[in-house]
Design an enzyme around this catalytic site. Structure first.
Site, mmCIF file in Angstrom:
data_model
loop_
_atom_site.group_PDB
_atom_site.id
_atom_site.type_symbol
_atom_site.label_atom_id
_atom_site.label_comp_id
_atom_site.label_asym_id
_atom_site.label_seq_id
_atom_site.Cartn_x
_atom_site.Cartn_y
_atom_site.Cartn_z
ATOM 1 N N LYS A 79 39.772 -77.683 -64.802
ATOM 2 C CA LYS A 79 38.917 -78.621 -65.623
ATOM 3 C C LYS A 79 37.512 -77.857 -66.322
ATOM 4 O O LYS A 79 36.982 -78.421 -67.299
ATOM 5 C CB LYS A 79 38.319 -79.657 -64.526
ATOM 6 C CG LYS A 79 39.404 -80.588 -64.236
ATOM 7 C CD LYS A 79 39.748 -81.557 -65.374
ATOM 8 C CE LYS A 79 40.523 -82.749 -64.907
ATOM 9 N NZ LYS A 79 40.688 -83.736 -66.098
ATOM 10 N N SER A 330 47.121 -76.200 -60.224
ATOM 11 C CA SER A 330 45.994 -76.536 -61.001
ATOM 12 C C SER A 330 44.675 -77.033 -60.271
ATOM 13 O O SER A 330 43.688 -76.680 -61.048
ATOM 14 C CB SER A 330 46.239 -78.110 -61.487
ATOM 15 O OG SER A 330 46.386 -78.927 -60.666
#
Length: 434
Positions: A79, A330
Site C-alpha cells: 500500500k 501482498s
C-alpha cells in the site's frame, strides 16, 4: 468476520451518472504511468525480494514458483507504493491543507508513511473494530487517527464529511489512477526478477493492486495469465466479470480483513474487465494453511489476505502444471495472537495438530500418564486445560481439553488411540474425527 462492509472500499453511491460512457483501461492507467510512478518511488520503497520455492512448485506441479514478498515492504504491505505516488503529485495547496483517508489497516499505514516523508499532515479514520496494534502502528508513522463508526462504511462517510469540513484531500485506497499506477510498480519488478513468468496470482479486495500489475504484464506479453484471488466470503469480482457490470455483495464474511471489500469500483472494474484473465475463490481454512506453510517453509509472517494467492496455488484452484508462477504475497500486518490462530487452524487442516476432550481419573496424578503417553509417541503437548464439568461428566473424573502437535494425522491418530486405552483416561471426542 461478518459485517456489512469491513474493507477499505466505499459504500454504494459512487457510480458515474447514468448515460456517461464508462472509461476504458487505457483511460485510467498505462505502462507509462506506472514507469513514472517508479521514478517517484525510487529510494522511497523497497524493491522487495522474489523468493523461489521448490516446495511450492512441487506441491502445485508448477515448473517454478516465485513468492513476491510485499510483506517485506515498508509499512508491511504494497500500500505504501500507491499512497506515496498519489500524495507526491498533490498540488502545493492540497499538501499544505493535508489529506485524509479511511482504512481498517494497510492503506492507513501507507498514507501515514507517505505523509511523514512528504511533510503532509495525515488524518486516518478507522472503524471501532480496528485492532489496537494497527492503530498504534498508524500513529507511529505520524498520523492523527480518528476512531469512528462500528463498521467501515461509517468510517468512510465520516472521513468524507471531515474532508469537506476541513478542506482535506481524500486519498482513496484503490479506485484512483495514481494509486493503481503506484501498485503497478510491483509488476515492473516481477518482469525484471522473473522474466520466464507465465502466470501471476494476486489478491483482490477493491482491485487496485491487480489492476496495476495486470497493466504492466499484459503490455509486456498478453499471454501472461493474470489471475485474481478472493475469499469465498468476499467473492464479488468474478460475478462482476460474468455479468459485465459491478456486482456488490450485501455483506462479507472472511478472516482476510485486508481484502474484505464488497465490490470493485468504476476504475478498477474497467481495468480488471480488460486485463485480468480470471478470478478464483479460496476458503478461510485454505488461507490458514497458506499462512502456516509460509511460516514453516518460507520463514515469513503473512496476513490472511496476503496468503490468499498461495492458497489458490496449493488448493488447486488454478491449474499451473509446468508453468512459472508468481505469487504476490501482498502484506504481513498481522498481530501475534491472530497469526497463532491462523497457524493453529492451518496445522489442523494439514493434520499436524489435533484437539481432544478427555475424561481423566485421579486428578491431578493422572496427568503423568497423559504426558508420558504424549512423549512416548513423539508428539508435543501444546495445550492442556481443565474444563468446566457438565452433567454428562462422571463425578469422579475430570474433564480436560488438550492440543497436541505432531508430524501428521497418522501419528496423532495413533496417539489418541493410545490415550483412549490407558487406564484412567478416555477420549470423549477429538478434531481428527470431526
Amino acid at each position: 468476520m461478518n459485517s456489512e462492509r469491513t474493507g477499505d472500499g466505499p459504500p454504494a453511491g459512487d457510480d458515474p451518472p447514468a448515460g456517461d460512457d464508462p472509461p476504458t483501461a487505457d483511460d485510467i492507467v498505462t505502462v507509462a504511468d506506472v514507469e513514472a510512478a517508479r521514478e517517484r518511488l525510487d529510494e522511497v520503497v523497497h524493491r522487495t525480494p522474489l523468493d523461489r520455492s521448490t516446495t511450492f512448485a512441487e506441491r502445485s506441479g508448477a515448473a517454478s514458483v516465485g513468492l513476491k514478498l510485499e510483506n517485506m515492504q515498508r509499512t508491511g504491505s504494497f500500500k505504501s507504493r500507491g499512497a506515496y505516488n498519489t500524495m507526491a503529485q498533490l498540488p502545493p495547496a492540497e499538501r499544505e491543507r493535508g489529506v485524509i483517508a479511511s482504512s481498517a489497516g494497510n492503506h492507513a499505514q501507507g498514507v501515514a508513511f507517505a505523509g511523514g516523508l512528504l511533510d503532509i499532515d495525515t488524518t486516518i479514520v478507522v472503524p471501532e473494530v480496528t485492532p489496537s496494534s494497527k492503530i498504534e502502528a498508524t500513529r507511529g508513522y505520524g498520523a492523527d487517527v480518528v476512531v469512528e463508526g462500528d463498521i467501515y462504511e461509517r468510517s468512510y462517510e465520516h472521513a468524507l464529511s471531515l474532508a469537506d469540513e476541513k478542506e482535506l484531500t481524500f486519498v482513496h485506497p484503490f479506485d484512483d489512477e495514481a494509486i493503481i499506477a503506484g501498485q503497478g510498480t510491483v509488476g515492473l519488478e516481477l518482469l525484471e526478477q522473473y522474466p520466464e513468468l507465465d502466470t501471476v496470482l494476486v489478491s483482490i479486495g477493491g482491485g487496485g493492486l491487480i489492476s496495476g500489475i495486470a497493466t504492466v504484464l499484459k503490455a509486456h506479453d498478453p499471454d501472461i495469465r493474470v489471475v485474481g484471488v478472493q475469499p469465498e466470503g468476499a467473492f464479488h469480482a468474478k460475478p462482476s466479470l460474468e455479468r459485465d457490470e459491478i456486482h456488490e455483495l450485501p455483506d462479507v464474511d472472511t478472516v482476510a480483513e485486508g481484502i474484505a471489500d464488497t465490490r470493485l469500483l468504476e476504475k478498477t472494474f474497467a481495468v480488471v474487465r480488460e486485463r485480468v484473465d480470471d478470478v478464483v475463490s479460496v476458503t478461510d481454512r485454505e488461507m490458514s494453511v497458506a499462512v502456516t506453510l509460509l511460516a514453516e517453509r518460507a520463514k515469513t509472517v503473512v496476513e490472511a489476505a496476503g496468503a490468499a494467492p498461495l492458497a489458490a496455488l496449493c488448493s488447486g484452484a488454478v491449474d499451473v502444471a509446468d508453468e512459472h508462477v508468481a505469487v504476490v504475497v501482498s502484506g504481513g500486518n498481522v498481530n501475534l495472537a491472530e497469526h497463532a490462530e491462523l497457524t493453529r487452524t492451518g496445522r489442523m487442516e494439514l493434520g499436524r495438530y489435533a484437539e481432544a476432550n478427555l475424561s481423566v481419573a485421579d486428578w491431578p496424578s493422572g496427568l503423568e500418564t497423559l504426558t508420558d503417553t504424549v512423549d512416548n509417541h513423539g508428539a508435543e503437548l501444546e495445550e492442556l486445560e481443565r474444563t468446566r464439568r457438565t452433567n454428562a461428566d462422571e463425578p469422579n473424573r475430570t474433564p480436560v481439553k488438550i492440543g497436541v502437535a505432531g508430524s501428521g494425522p497418522k501419528q496423532l491418530s495413533s496417539l489418541l488411540v493410545a490415550l483412549d486405552h490407558r487406564d484412567g483416561i478416555a477420549v470423549v471426542n477429538d478434531s481428527l474425527d470431526g
